[in-house]
Design an enzyme around this catalytic site. Structure first.
Site, PDB file in Angstrom:
ATOM      1  CB  SER A  74      -0.785  -0.122   1.191  1.00 22.33           C
ATOM      2  OG  SER A  74      -1.586   1.279   1.502  1.00 22.33           O
TER       3      SER A  74
ATOM      4  CE1 TYR B 126      -4.263  -1.948   4.741  1.00 16.72           C
ATOM      5  CE2 TYR B 126      -3.816   0.097   4.163  1.00 16.72           C
ATOM      6  CZ  TYR B 126      -4.013  -1.052   3.620  1.00 16.72           C
ATOM      7  OH  TYR B 126      -4.250  -1.592   2.641  1.00 16.72           O
TER       8      TYR B 126
END
Length: 345
Positions: free
Chosen positions: A138, A163
């Site tokens: 990501s 995350y």
């Protein structure tokens, strides 16, 4: 015909990728736990588009070129049953607990899916000696980095959400497996993916829904944010090209944050064209033909101010760089949304 495992098969990217890989004459096996982070009804409609007639009592579905398993990658026994039933040439690991803000509410879900699940899948790939292990990272790994555009040659040592930390951890684990076991791994740092069949928790979906319903939208940091919105077709084209080009060990190769002597590589997958969040809203207003009710809000914990991908290494490696304009991408999304939900723009 090569056999490919795609985890997160009923997810946004997984669904589009499987459609493309089927056209490219791959045999696909998909796995997804159909969790309730967002309405699983949309996931089931995606599966229907792929030829799966879903019901709530069956865990295994078989078609001519796509088999689907309802299973959880954090459960090693469920994953073992998949790997014992197939021999995979390629694993594309997209399953994850997503969302920056939700990681503040339910951190355990991120450890289970993104750490335990990642270990389970890469360990099985190693045991089966697959030729290439591709996984979703990501843009959030760039965290507090201030230099833009973000380059894979930059260090990513300061994540600002759990995350992001789990995605950075995935890259570290992948490198270890590449170094120790000669497993070719490729990490993909996705930048704000959007398009038809997109996730309901993402801005494109939430803003479109709210504008059509005449409800207000929350724009964070008072609109002073930029995102490198990347259209889904560009994402899957990048993955499909990378799938056929694993990296190999080279003892003479100089080490950088993105590469080492091991068969390991990380790429940015972004549109390399950041859009101001208020400009994004105004473009969406034009596409829909209706004004948004904008509520300006402060910056939220875990959010970064700007995402901006340097994709020169991707373009050099696979001769492709994402290029869909935000105007065209939003037009395609709104057309899908209006048709799928039977609403009037």
């Amino acid at each position: 015909m090569k056999t490919v495992l795609v985890t997160g098969a009923a997810g946004f990217i997984g669904f589009h990728l499987i459609k493309k890989l089927i056209k490219n004459a791959y045999k696909i096996v998909g796995i997804d736990n159909l969790n309730t982070y967002y309405d699983p009804t949309l996931k089931k409609f995606r599966l229907r588009e792929l030829g799966i007639q879903f019901d709530n009592n069956t865990k295994f579905y078989k078609t001519s070129n796509f088999d689907f398993v309802v299973g959880d990658i954090s459960n090693s026994k469920e994953l073992e049953s998949v790997f014992s039933s197939y021999t995979f040439d390629l694993v594309i690991h997209l399953a994850a607990q997503v969302g920056v803000r939700y990681s503040l509410e339910n951190p355990e879900a991120y450890i289970q899916s993104n750490i335990v699940g990642f270990y389970n899948i890469i360990e099985k790939a190693k045991q089966q000696k697959v030729s290439h292990f591709i996984y979703a990272s990501s843009s959030s790994v760039y965290g507090l980095n201030e230099k833009v555009p973000y380059s894979t040659s930059d260090n990513v040592d300061h994540p600002i959400s759990l995350y992001a930390a789990t995605k950075k951890s995935n890259e570290l684990i992948a490198h270890t497996y590449s170094h120790l076991y000669d497993l070719p791994t490729t990490g993909l740092r996705f930048f704000t993916v959007y398009g038809p069949w997109g996730r309901p928790d993402m801005a494109t979906f939430k803003f479109t829904k709210a504008i059509l319903e005449g409800k207000p939208i929350s724009v964070y940091n008072f609109g002073k944010m930029q995102r490198d919105f990347t259209y889904i077709d560009d994402i899957v084209e990048s993955i499909a090209r990378l799938a056929t080009k694993p990296f190999y060990r080279d003892e003479s190769r100089p080490i950088s944050p993105a590469v080492s002597k091991a068969p390991y590589r990380v790429f940015n997958i972004g549109n390399h064209s950041p859009v101001n969040l208020l400009d994004f809203v105004h473009t969406l207003e034009k596409v829909i033909g209706k004004k948004a009710q904008i509520e300006l809000m402060p910056l939220q914990p875990g959010d970064v101010l700007t995402t901006y991908a340097d994709v020169d290494d991707l373009a050099e490696y696979v001769d492709f760089r994402p290029n869909t304009s935000i105007e065209q991408g939003l037009k395609n999304f709104v057309e899908w949304y209006v048709e799928f939900y039977k609403v009037t723009a």
